[in-house]
Design a protein around this motif. Structure first.
Motif, PDB file in Angstrom:
ATOM      1  N   ARG A 152       0.953  -1.172   0.242  1.00 36.51           N
ATOM      2  CA  ARG A 152      -0.021  -0.204   0.103  1.00 36.51           C
ATOM      3  C   ARG A 152       0.887   1.184   0.047  1.00 36.51           C
ATOM      4  N   LEU A 153       1.795   1.331   0.669  1.00 37.86           N
ATOM      5  CA  LEU A 153       2.702   2.375   1.068  1.00 37.86           C
ATOM      6  C   LEU A 153       3.608   2.808  -0.480  1.00 37.86           C
ATOM      7  N   VAL A 154       4.078   1.509  -0.973  1.00 38.81           N
ATOM      8  CA  VAL A 154       4.721   1.828  -2.312  1.00 38.81           C
ATOM      9  C   VAL A 154       3.771   2.405  -3.331  1.00 38.81           C
ATOM     10  N   ARG A 155       2.517   1.925  -3.322  1.00 38.66           N
ATOM     11  CA  ARG A 155       1.566   2.481  -4.413  1.00 38.66           C
ATOM     12  C   ARG A 155       1.228   3.882  -4.057  1.00 38.66           C
ATOM     13  N   GLU A 156       1.317   4.215  -2.963  1.00 38.88           N
ATOM     14  CA  GLU A 156       0.860   5.402  -2.545  1.00 38.88           C
ATOM     15  C   GLU A 156       1.895   6.752  -2.612  1.00 38.88           C
ATOM     16  N   ALA A 157       3.123   6.302  -2.477  1.00 35.72           N
ATOM     17  CA  ALA A 157       4.209   7.036  -2.553  1.00 35.72           C
ATOM     18  C   ALA A 157       4.213   8.085  -3.691  1.00 35.72           C
ATOM     19  N   ASP A 158       4.994   9.364  -3.393  1.00 31.67           N
ATOM     20  CA  ASP A 158       5.202  10.259  -4.556  1.00 31.67           C
ATOM     21  C   ASP A 158       6.483  10.016  -5.054  1.00 31.67           C
ATOM     22  N   VAL A 159       7.375   9.730  -4.167  1.00 29.07           N
ATOM     23  CA  VAL A 159       8.816   9.426  -4.756  1.00 29.07           C
ATOM     24  C   VAL A 159       9.246   7.791  -4.326  1.00 29.07           C
ATOM     25  N   ILE A 160       9.870   7.000  -5.334  1.00 26.29           N
ATOM     26  CA  ILE A 160      10.441   5.829  -4.929  1.00 26.29           C
ATOM     27  C   ILE A 160      11.669   5.775  -5.183  1.00 26.29           C
ATOM     28  N   ALA A 161      12.626   5.506  -3.962  1.00 31.43           N
ATOM     29  CA  ALA A 161      13.932   5.372  -4.095  1.00 31.43           C
ATOM     30  C   ALA A 161      14.461   3.995  -3.886  1.00 31.43           C
ATOM     31  N   TYR A 162      15.719   3.686  -4.377  1.00 33.68           N
ATOM     32  CA  TYR A 162      16.154   2.401  -4.450  1.00 33.68           C
ATOM     33  C   TYR A 162      17.636   2.518  -4.752  1.00 33.68           C
ATOM     34  N   HIS A 163      18.402   1.628  -4.086  1.00 32.79           N
ATOM     35  CA  HIS A 163      19.688   1.311  -4.185  1.00 32.79           C
ATOM     36  C   HIS A 163      19.999   0.538  -5.354  1.00 32.79           C
ATOM     37  N   SER A 164      21.379   0.694  -6.075  1.00 33.29           N
ATOM     38  CA  SER A 164      21.685  -0.477  -7.122  1.00 33.29           C
ATOM     39  C   SER A 164      23.075  -0.332  -7.147  1.00 33.29           C
ATOM     40  N   ALA A 165      23.694  -1.227  -7.763  1.00 33.38           N
ATOM     41  CA  ALA A 165      25.109  -1.003  -8.093  1.00 33.38           C
ATOM     42  C   ALA A 165      25.202  -0.424  -9.480  1.00 33.38           C
ATOM     43  N   ARG A 166      26.484  -0.160 -10.112  1.00 33.36           N
ATOM     44  CA  ARG A 166      26.595   0.579 -11.169  1.00 33.36           C
ATOM     45  C   ARG A 166      25.885   0.340 -12.479  1.00 33.36           C
ATOM     46  N   ARG A 213      13.794  -2.759  -6.703  1.00 36.67           N
ATOM     47  CA  ARG A 213      12.752  -2.245  -7.495  1.00 36.67           C
ATOM     48  C   ARG A 213      12.207  -3.237  -8.540  1.00 36.67           C
ATOM     49  N   ALA A 214      12.788  -4.499  -8.663  1.00 41.17           N
ATOM     50  CA  ALA A 214      12.113  -5.560  -9.644  1.00 41.17           C
ATOM     51  C   ALA A 214      11.007  -6.233  -8.618  1.00 41.17           C
ATOM     52  N   VAL A 215      11.507  -6.358  -7.302  1.00 39.15           N
ATOM     53  CA  VAL A 215      10.446  -6.841  -6.360  1.00 39.15           C
ATOM     54  C   VAL A 215       9.066  -5.962  -6.190  1.00 39.15           C
ATOM     55  N   ALA A 216       9.376  -4.775  -6.225  1.00 38.28           N
ATOM     56  CA  ALA A 216       8.304  -3.664  -5.910  1.00 38.28           C
ATOM     57  C   ALA A 216       7.396  -3.425  -7.227  1.00 38.28           C
ATOM     58  N   ALA A 217       7.999  -3.872  -8.427  1.00 37.26           N
ATOM     59  CA  ALA A 217       7.500  -3.481  -9.393  1.00 37.26           C
ATOM     60  C   ALA A 217       5.685  -3.682  -9.673  1.00 37.26           C
ATOM     61  N   PRO A 218       5.113  -4.861  -9.275  1.00 32.63           N
ATOM     62  CA  PRO A 218       4.070  -5.043  -9.365  1.00 32.63           C
ATOM     63  C   PRO A 218       3.205  -4.112  -8.584  1.00 32.63           C
ATOM     64  N   TYR A 219       3.590  -3.223  -7.646  1.00 38.31           N
ATOM     65  CA  TYR A 219       2.992  -2.280  -6.864  1.00 38.31           C
ATOM     66  C   TYR A 219       3.310  -0.757  -7.032  1.00 38.31           C
ATOM     67  N   LEU A 220       4.157  -0.646  -8.196  1.00 38.98           N
ATOM     68  CA  LEU A 220       4.308   0.707  -8.657  1.00 38.98           C
ATOM     69  C   LEU A 220       3.085   1.184  -9.530  1.00 38.98           C
ATOM     70  N   ARG A 221       2.977   2.631  -9.350  1.00 38.84           N
ATOM     71  CA  ARG A 221       1.659   3.105 -10.095  1.00 38.84           C
ATOM     72  C   ARG A 221       2.175   3.510 -11.541  1.00 38.84           C
ATOM     73  N   GLY A 222       3.443   3.871 -11.761  1.00 36.05           N
ATOM     74  CA  GLY A 222       3.833   4.146 -13.089  1.00 36.05           C
ATOM     75  C   GLY A 222       4.221   5.620 -13.494  1.00 36.05           C
ATOM     76  N   ASP A 223       3.700   6.676 -12.466  1.00 38.45           N
ATOM     77  CA  ASP A 223       3.649   7.988 -12.827  1.00 38.45           C
ATOM     78  C   ASP A 223       4.367   8.586 -11.699  1.00 38.45           C
ATOM     79  N   GLN A 224       5.176   7.626 -10.765  1.00 34.95           N
ATOM     80  CA  GLN A 224       5.917   8.321  -9.732  1.00 34.95           C
ATOM     81  C   GLN A 224       7.175   8.620  -9.868  1.00 34.95           C
ATOM     82  N   ILE A 225       7.770   9.626  -9.196  1.00 36.68           N
ATOM     83  CA  ILE A 225       9.271   9.825  -9.541  1.00 36.68           C
ATOM     84  C   ILE A 225      10.108   8.786  -8.806  1.00 36.68           C
ATOM     85  N   GLU A 226      11.095   8.566  -9.561  1.00 35.37           N
ATOM     86  CA  GLU A 226      12.113   7.580  -9.053  1.00 35.37           C
ATOM     87  C   GLU A 226      13.497   8.222  -8.685  1.00 35.37           C
ATOM     88  N   GLU A 227      14.015   7.839  -7.746  1.00 33.77           N
ATOM     89  CA  GLU A 227      15.358   8.008  -7.491  1.00 33.77           C
ATOM     90  C   GLU A 227      16.165   6.866  -7.243  1.00 33.77           C
TER      91      GLU A 227
END
Length: 519
Positions: free
Chosen positions: A38-52, A59-73
């Motif tokens: 629910r919180l992933v779906r409602e967030a304005d900004v989605i931040a996640y760590h990754s290697a270079r 992010r891959a795990v959370a992908a089913p819960y993203l809206r598609g119009d959120q800011i990503e960091e």
């Protein structure tokens, strides 16, 4: 939803966003909690760590819960090993990275945007989120949502408990020096070692030095479609990614510690049979005690009068043995034979099994020598007398007795003598089995007998199918008791000389005072 932080000088507080570190579990998107999704779906900004390389497991795990119009960091680590040209070395480079990431997220929070930082596993269990939390939690509203850890996931996919009874579990990072790892592994019951990857060889050496290598299991990417499980001693070091765990499961759960019964032990050793006589209460699951529910749930065989068995929810694992209501001894013997063969048998009774029901029938047959070794337990139930009394008020509030009008197992003259004695003693009387299709005269006979000792205005409660869909309750007097109103599904409560009827909320309430008048 934004919160507000007060500003100096009495100005209107500025709205700020909320920071949330959200645990996504070990990798299976279905192991994301409802709250996290629910919180992933409602967030304005989605931040996640990754290697270079830019790919993010979180992010891959959370992908089913993203809206598609959120800011990503995307928070991309500057280094992947402890080799760097940063003047502060690896620690300096990572420290600068987290400071920069915190500033990026703070800009969104200051603008009133809610930020969710995605985290594999649990945010505060060796998670990168903790470094952002420490830098931002004192400045912004913050919430941490726990997730399933890789340790729990590894134990689950292994199908082995981590700890049992008084055992201790030690969680260790593979980055510890091998000598220290070996000391800690030798001193603990169970262990989980994280951060394998390039540390795998030293972890394996430490397990061998501690004498625990043969007990160790390797779990890679638990719960995902790339999951891998092997004995750790068989794993090649060059094949080990960072997202893998070494597990030393409980030592209690081993073949040497668990005795498995076999046919060689003989039938007496293998038998686990018993008979539990279970009271179902007057009607329906709400009247069933937790102990009775457990006895029914754990049974292999259910034995009882057909309509009573119908009140127990079907379970295809269990065998059901419905019988006629007039074969109690045969029913008891059947249950005892099943138990003697090793079955857990529940014999069901309506109400309480010890009140005009199956408990005495089972125990009577169990006294026969062939059933001497069969355990028998009785699980009580709410009685019909208690149920009817509760609906009427409290007519059993003082001394009372319980009698059955059925003359199938005892002669009527015994019943009459007991009724007369109870009436002469001024006891409230709960009358079971007042009538049936073949017994139609006993109610009138009992009424006439009781009128010799009780006044005509003595309160009488007629409860029928109490707790069931056809429940009715009538309050009348002894003189007006009509046998036509009574059948086998009824229970009568006949008051004493002190039993009272009062009107409350538009209905009669019957009770017997606890204090008896002095003569």
């Amino acid at each position: 939803m934004s919160d507000k932080i007060s500003e100096p000088g009495g100005r209107e507080p500025a709205p700020v966003g909320r920071l949330r570190g959200v645990g996504l579990g070990p990798g299976d998107p279905e192991l994301v909690t409802v709250k996290a999704a629910r919180l992933v779906r409602e967030a304005d900004v989605i931040a996640y760590h990754s290697a270079r390389h830019g790919r993010s497991i979180a992010r891959a795990v959370a992908a089913p819960y993203l809206r598609g119009d959120q800011i990503e960091e995307a928070l991309i680590y500057p280094v992947t090993t402890e080799t760097t040209d940063h003047p502060g070395g690896y620690r300096g480079a990572i420290e600068e990275f987290y400071v920069t990431c915190a500033e990026r997220l703070a800009a969104h929070l200051d603008a009133g945007r809610d930020v969710v930082v995605l985290c594999e596993g649990d945010p505060l269990f060796y998670g990168s989120y903790m470094h952002l939390h420490k830098r931002l939690a004192d400045r912004y509203p913050t919430e941490v949502v726990p997730g399933v850890t890789s340790v729990s996931a590894a134990s689950a996919v292994l199908g082995r408990p981590l700890v049992e009874r008084d055992e201790t579990l030690t969680v260790l990072p593979g980055t510890l020096p091998p000598e220290e790892l070996a000391v800690r592994l030798a001193a603990t019951d169970s262990a989980a070692i994280l951060k394998l990857g390039r540390t795998f060889t030293s972890v394996r050496d430490a397990l061998e030095q501690a004498g625990r290598l043969d007990d160790a299991w390797y779990v890679e990417r638990a719960t995902t479609d790339r999951q891998r499980i092997e004995r750790l001693a068989d794993v090649a070091p060059e094949e080990v990614p960072y997202f893998s765990v070494a597990i030393l499961p409980s030592r209690i759960d081993t073949p040497s510690a668990v005795r498995v019964e076999s046919a060689a032990d003989g039938p007496a050793a293998a038998s686990r049979g018993e008979v539990v006589v279970v009271g179902l209460g007057p009607a329906g699951r709400p009247w069933l005690t937790p102990e009775a529910q457990d006895a029914l749930a754990t049974a292999d065989d259910l034995v009882g009068y057909g309509p009573y068995l119908d009140r127990v929810a079907p379970n295809p694992r269990q065998r059901r043995h419905p019988t006629d209501n007039r074969v109690e001894a045969e029913r008891a013997a059947h249950a005892l034979r099943l138990a003697k063969e090793g079955s857990r048998v529940a014999v069901v009774s309506s109400g309480d099994p010890g009140v005009f029901a199956m408990a005495s029938a089972v125990l009577e047959v169990a006294c026969e020598p062939e059933y001497a070794d069969v355990p028998v337990r009785v699980v009580p139930g709410l009685t019909a007398a208690q149920a009817v009394a509760s609906r009427a008020g409290a007519p059993l509030g003082h001394d009372y007795c319980v009698l059955s009008l059925s003359d199938r197992l005892k002669p009527w003259d015994v019943i009459a003598d007991r009724l007369a004695a109870a009436a002469a003693a001024d006891l409230v009387i709960a009358v079971y089995n007042p009538a049936s299709r073949s017994r139609t005269w006993q109610v009138a006979a009992a009424r006439d007998l009781l009128l010799r000792h009780r006044g005509p205005d003595t309160p009488v409660v007629i409860g029928r199918d109490v707790g069931g869909p056809a429940e009715t309750l009538r309050v009348t007097t002894l003189a007006k008791l009509d046998p036509a109103d009574v059948d086998m599904r009824c229970l009568l409560v006949i008051g004493s000389s002190t039993t009272r009827v009062v009107e409350r909320e538009g209905r009669p309430v019957v009770f017997t005072p606890r204090r008896y008048p002095a003569h």
